[in-house]
Design a protein around this motif. Sequence first.
Motif, PDB file in Angstrom:
ATOM      1  N   PHE A   1       0.949  -1.285  -0.113  1.00 42.87           N
ATOM      2  CA  PHE A   1      -0.114   0.081  -0.119  1.00 42.87           C
ATOM      3  C   PHE A   1       0.981   1.257  -0.029  1.00 42.87           C
ATOM      4  O   PHE A   1       0.529   2.248  -0.856  1.00 42.87           O
ATOM      5  CB  PHE A   1      -0.926  -0.123   1.223  1.00 42.87           C
ATOM      6  N   PHE A   2       1.798   1.412   0.935  1.00 45.13           N
ATOM      7  CA  PHE A   2       2.546   2.303   1.238  1.00 45.13           C
ATOM      8  C   PHE A   2       3.583   2.817  -0.250  1.00 45.13           C
ATOM      9  O   PHE A   2       3.776   3.939  -0.650  1.00 45.13           O
ATOM     10  CB  PHE A   2       3.467   2.614   2.245  1.00 45.13           C
ATOM     11  N   ALA A   3       3.952   1.613  -0.826  1.00 45.15           N
ATOM     12  CA  ALA A   3       4.764   1.885  -1.917  1.00 45.15           C
ATOM     13  C   ALA A   3       3.918   2.395  -3.087  1.00 45.15           C
ATOM     14  O   ALA A   3       4.279   3.466  -3.799  1.00 45.15           O
ATOM     15  CB  ALA A   3       5.412   0.376  -2.319  1.00 45.15           C
ATOM     16  N   ALA A   4       2.676   1.951  -3.140  1.00 38.23           N
ATOM     17  CA  ALA A   4       1.663   2.739  -4.120  1.00 38.23           C
ATOM     18  C   ALA A   4       1.647   4.098  -3.957  1.00 38.23           C
ATOM     19  O   ALA A   4       1.592   4.863  -4.728  1.00 38.23           O
ATOM     20  CB  ALA A   4       0.556   1.884  -4.345  1.00 38.23           C
ATOM     21  N   ARG A   5       1.344   4.351  -2.628  1.00 37.34           N
ATOM     22  CA  ARG A   5       1.031   5.803  -2.166  1.00 37.34           C
ATOM     23  C   ARG A   5       2.070   6.857  -2.571  1.00 37.34           C
ATOM     24  O   ARG A   5       1.936   7.830  -3.020  1.00 37.34           O
ATOM     25  CB  ARG A   5       0.491   5.770  -0.879  1.00 37.34           C
ATOM     26  N   ASN A   6       3.398   6.286  -2.065  1.00 40.76           N
ATOM     27  CA  ASN A   6       4.415   6.911  -2.445  1.00 40.76           C
ATOM     28  C   ASN A   6       4.856   7.183  -3.892  1.00 40.76           C
ATOM     29  O   ASN A   6       5.316   8.195  -4.236  1.00 40.76           O
ATOM     30  CB  ASN A   6       5.648   6.442  -1.637  1.00 40.76           C
ATOM     31  N   ALA A   7       4.629   6.291  -4.533  1.00 34.58           N
ATOM     32  CA  ALA A   7       4.823   6.418  -6.025  1.00 34.58           C
ATOM     33  C   ALA A   7       3.852   7.410  -6.741  1.00 34.58           C
ATOM     34  O   ALA A   7       4.052   8.206  -7.536  1.00 34.58           O
ATOM     35  CB  ALA A   7       4.591   5.135  -6.853  1.00 34.58           C
ATOM     36  N   THR A   8       2.482   7.200  -6.182  1.00 29.18           N
ATOM     37  CA  THR A   8       1.495   8.378  -6.569  1.00 29.18           C
ATOM     38  C   THR A   8       2.084   9.607  -5.973  1.00 29.18           C
ATOM     39  O   THR A   8       1.826  10.639  -6.948  1.00 29.18           O
ATOM     40  CB  THR A   8       0.095   8.051  -6.038  1.00 29.18           C
ATOM     41  N   PHE A   9       2.372   9.702  -4.848  1.00 25.31           N
ATOM     42  CA  PHE A   9       2.830  11.095  -4.183  1.00 25.31           C
ATOM     43  C   PHE A   9       4.040  11.648  -5.008  1.00 25.31           C
ATOM     44  O   PHE A   9       4.233  12.940  -5.296  1.00 25.31           O
ATOM     45  CB  PHE A   9       2.875  11.187  -2.911  1.00 25.31           C
ATOM     46  N   ASP A  10       4.763  10.616  -5.406  1.00 24.56           N
ATOM     47  CA  ASP A  10       6.124  11.216  -6.198  1.00 24.56           C
ATOM     48  C   ASP A  10       5.664  12.039  -7.504  1.00 24.56           C
ATOM     49  O   ASP A  10       6.220  12.817  -7.695  1.00 24.56           O
ATOM     50  CB  ASP A  10       7.051  10.069  -6.382  1.00 24.56           C
ATOM     51  N   VAL A  11       4.655  11.240  -8.141  1.00 27.03           N
ATOM     52  CA  VAL A  11       4.337  11.827  -9.424  1.00 27.03           C
ATOM     53  C   VAL A  11       3.624  13.081  -9.138  1.00 27.03           C
ATOM     54  O   VAL A  11       3.863  14.202 -10.042  1.00 27.03           O
ATOM     55  CB  VAL A  11       3.259  10.879 -10.091  1.00 27.03           C
ATOM     56  N   ARG A  12       2.760  13.163  -8.104  1.00 22.95           N
ATOM     57  CA  ARG A  12       2.356  14.576  -7.759  1.00 22.95           C
ATOM     58  C   ARG A  12       3.253  15.671  -7.350  1.00 22.95           C
ATOM     59  O   ARG A  12       3.164  16.806  -7.781  1.00 22.95           O
ATOM     60  CB  ARG A  12       1.373  14.323  -6.661  1.00 22.95           C
ATOM     61  N   ASP A  13       4.198  15.344  -6.525  1.00 18.87           N
ATOM     62  CA  ASP A  13       5.394  16.129  -6.103  1.00 18.87           C
ATOM     63  C   ASP A  13       6.135  16.786  -7.504  1.00 18.87           C
ATOM     64  O   ASP A  13       6.353  18.069  -7.364  1.00 18.87           O
ATOM     65  CB  ASP A  13       6.324  15.426  -5.308  1.00 18.87           C
ATOM     66  N   GLN A  14       6.092  15.944  -8.492  1.00 18.29           N
ATOM     67  CA  GLN A  14       6.659  16.280  -9.731  1.00 18.29           C
ATOM     68  C   GLN A  14       6.016  17.491 -10.402  1.00 18.29           C
ATOM     69  O   GLN A  14       6.487  18.647 -10.824  1.00 18.29           O
ATOM     70  CB  GLN A  14       6.969  15.238 -10.776  1.00 18.29           C
ATOM     71  N   GLU A  15       4.732  17.373 -10.424  1.00 14.76           N
ATOM     72  CA  GLU A  15       3.794  18.193 -10.621  1.00 14.76           C
ATOM     73  C   GLU A  15       3.603  19.452  -9.933  1.00 14.76           C
ATOM     74  O   GLU A  15       3.342  20.809 -10.617  1.00 14.76           O
ATOM     75  CB  GLU A  15       2.263  17.815 -10.953  1.00 14.76           C
ATOM     76  N   PHE A  16       3.929  19.371  -8.667  1.00 11.81           N
ATOM     77  CA  PHE A  16       3.786  20.610  -7.688  1.00 11.81           C
ATOM     78  C   PHE A  16       5.176  21.487  -7.803  1.00 11.81           C
ATOM     79  O   PHE A  16       5.207  22.409  -7.048  1.00 11.81           O
ATOM     80  CB  PHE A  16       3.364  19.927  -6.299  1.00 11.81           C
ATOM     81  N   ARG A  17       6.174  21.121  -8.432  1.00  8.73           N
ATOM     82  CA  ARG A  17       7.309  21.778  -8.612  1.00  8.73           C
ATOM     83  C   ARG A  17       7.298  23.233  -8.937  1.00  8.73           C
ATOM     84  O   ARG A  17       7.830  24.149  -8.531  1.00  8.73           O
ATOM     85  CB  ARG A  17       8.333  21.010  -9.324  1.00  8.73           C
ATOM     86  N   GLY A  18       6.378  23.361  -9.970  1.00  6.86           N
ATOM     87  CA  GLY A  18       5.850  24.935 -10.263  1.00  6.86           C
ATOM     88  C   GLY A  18       5.354  25.576  -9.431  1.00  6.86           C
ATOM     89  O   GLY A  18       5.552  26.953  -9.195  1.00  6.86           O
ATOM     90  N   ASN A  19       4.479  24.938  -8.413  1.00  6.29           N
ATOM     91  CA  ASN A  19       3.768  25.706  -7.441  1.00  6.29           C
ATOM     92  C   ASN A  19       4.687  25.891  -6.505  1.00  6.29           C
ATOM     93  O   ASN A  19       4.656  27.085  -5.755  1.00  6.29           O
ATOM     94  CB  ASN A  19       2.612  24.862  -6.866  1.00  6.29           C
TER      95      ASN A  19
ATOM     96  N   GLU B   1      -3.127  30.710  -1.621  1.00  4.93           N
ATOM     97  CA  GLU B   1      -4.198  29.702  -1.909  1.00  4.93           C
ATOM     98  C   GLU B   1      -4.713  29.149  -3.328  1.00  4.93           C
ATOM     99  O   GLU B   1      -4.762  28.161  -3.797  1.00  4.93           O
ATOM    100  CB  GLU B   1      -5.708  29.955  -1.021  1.00  4.93           C
ATOM    101  N   ALA B   2      -4.453  30.236  -4.299  1.00  8.23           N
ATOM    102  CA  ALA B   2      -4.941  29.802  -5.623  1.00  8.23           C
ATOM    103  C   ALA B   2      -4.009  29.130  -6.137  1.00  8.23           C
ATOM    104  O   ALA B   2      -4.314  28.218  -7.369  1.00  8.23           O
ATOM    105  CB  ALA B   2      -4.967  31.259  -6.562  1.00  8.23           C
ATOM    106  N   ILE B   3      -2.632  29.023  -5.831  1.00  3.82           N
ATOM    107  CA  ILE B   3      -1.509  28.157  -6.627  1.00  3.82           C
ATOM    108  C   ILE B   3      -1.875  26.701  -6.385  1.00  3.82           C
ATOM    109  O   ILE B   3      -1.468  26.079  -7.217  1.00  3.82           O
ATOM    110  CB  ILE B   3      -0.265  28.889  -5.886  1.00  3.82           C
ATOM    111  N   GLY B   4      -2.094  26.515  -5.018  1.00  3.08           N
ATOM    112  CA  GLY B   4      -2.459  25.068  -4.780  1.00  3.08           C
ATOM    113  C   GLY B   4      -1.267  24.343  -3.984  1.00  3.08           C
ATOM    114  O   GLY B   4      -0.384  24.906  -3.728  1.00  3.08           O
ATOM    115  N   HIS B   5      -1.098  23.137  -4.166  1.00  5.34           N
ATOM    116  CA  HIS B   5      -0.239  22.249  -3.340  1.00  5.34           C
ATOM    117  C   HIS B   5       1.167  22.523  -3.703  1.00  5.34           C
ATOM    118  O   HIS B   5       1.378  22.734  -4.915  1.00  5.34           O
ATOM    119  CB  HIS B   5      -0.817  20.835  -3.328  1.00  5.34           C
TER     120      HIS B   5
END
Length: 409
Positions: free
Chosen positions: A257-275, A310-314
Motif C-alpha cells: 500500500f505505502f509503496a503505491a501511495r509513495n509512487a503516486t505522491f512522487d508523481v504529484r510532487d513532480q507536478e507541484f514543483r512549479g507551485n 491559496e490559488a497556487i495550490g499544493h
Amino acid sequence: MASSEFGRVAEDGTVYVTVGDVERPVGSYPGATPEEALAYFARKYDALDAEVTLLEQRVAKSEVALKDVDASVERLRIAVATANAVGDLAGLSTRLDSLAERAAARRVEADAARAQAREKAREDKERIVTEAEGLATATSWKASGDRFRELLDEWKKAPRLDRRADDELWKRFSAARSTFDKSRRAHFASLDAERAEIKARKEALVRKAEELSTSTEWGETAAAYRDLMQQWKTSGRAGRDDEEALWQRFRTAQDVFFAARNATFDVRDQEFRGNLEQKEALVVEAEGLLPITDHRTARRALRSIGERWEAIGHVPRGDRDRIEGRLRRVEDAVRDAEQAEWRRTNPEARARAEATVNQLQQSIAQLETKAEKARTAGKAKDVADAEAAIEARRSWLTEAEKALAEFTA
C-alpha cells in the motif's frame, strides 16, 4: 641331651617344645643329631611364623576383609596350638591375639563409619526433599525444572537408607516433583490456548491489511493501517514461528500500500514543483514586509499574498512545512504588531496609567509636607521615615511615567 630356648631332645630322641609352663612332645628325627632334630622342627616353626607375619602385613595395609581376618586368625590359632614345631609358639599366639584385637577395633571403626555414612546420606536426602518441596510451587519453569533434574541426579548418587526411611523420603520427593510438573503442564497448556487466540486475532488483522493493500484512498487507508498496527501491538504474541510468519504477511501488505501511495505522491510532487517556485516568490514578497512599521498596510499586503497563495495550490510534501513555516513567521510578526498597537491605544489602560502617575505624585507631595513639618519640630526619626517613603515612591513614579509614555508615543 641337647636343648634350646623353646625345645629339647630327650635321650630317646623325642623332641619336646615348651609353651609357657607346659612341655609337650612334637616328634622325633631318627638318625639325626639333637641339633639337627631341633633345627628340623624349628623350620616348621619358621613356616608358621612366616604365615603370621604375612597376615600382620596384609592387615596393616588393609588388604584383607575383616571377615577374612577373623577366619585366618582362627585357622592359625589351631595351627599354632597343634603345631609339631619348636619355637616361640606362645609368642605366635600373642601376636594372633593382637591381630584379633586390631580386627575388632577396625570393625568398630567400620561400623561407626557406616553409621556416619548412613546419617550423612539421610541428611543429604532430607535436604534434597526439603528443597524439592520448596520448588513444588515455583513458577520459574526452566530454572526450577533444571534444578529438579539436578536434585534427582543427587538422589541417585546418594547411598540407600533402610527401606522404610528411603521409601518415605522418595514419596515426598516424587510428590513435590509431580506437583511442579502438573503446574508447569497446566501453565503451558494455558499459554498454548492464549497463543491460539492471539494467532486468530492477528490472522484477522493480516486479512484486513491484505484487503487494504490495493486501496487508493490514501489518507483514509493510511489511518486504517495505523489503527491496525496499534491493535497488533496490543494483541500479545503468538507462538514464535506463527508470530514471524504473520508479521511478514502484515508487513508485506502494508509495504504494498505505502509503496503505491509513495509512487503516486512522487508523481504529484513532480507536478507541484512549479507551485513551489511561485510560493517561494510569495514568501520572499511577504518577508519584505519585515520589520513591521505599519501593521495596517502590512495586513492588507499579507491578505493579498494569502489569496494568491491559496490559488497556487499544493507544493511537494517534503517542502510543505518549510515554505509554510516561513510565511507563518511573517503572519506572526503582523499579529504581534497589531496587538502592540491595541495595547498602546487602549483607553482603559491609558486611564489606569494616568491615575497611577497622579496618585504617586500626590502621595509624594503629602510626604514632603510631612517631612518638612517633622524637620521644623526636630523629629529626626519621622524625617528619616518620610524621606525613605518619598524615595521609594519616586522610584515607582519613574516606572509609571514610562508606562504612560508608551500610550503617547
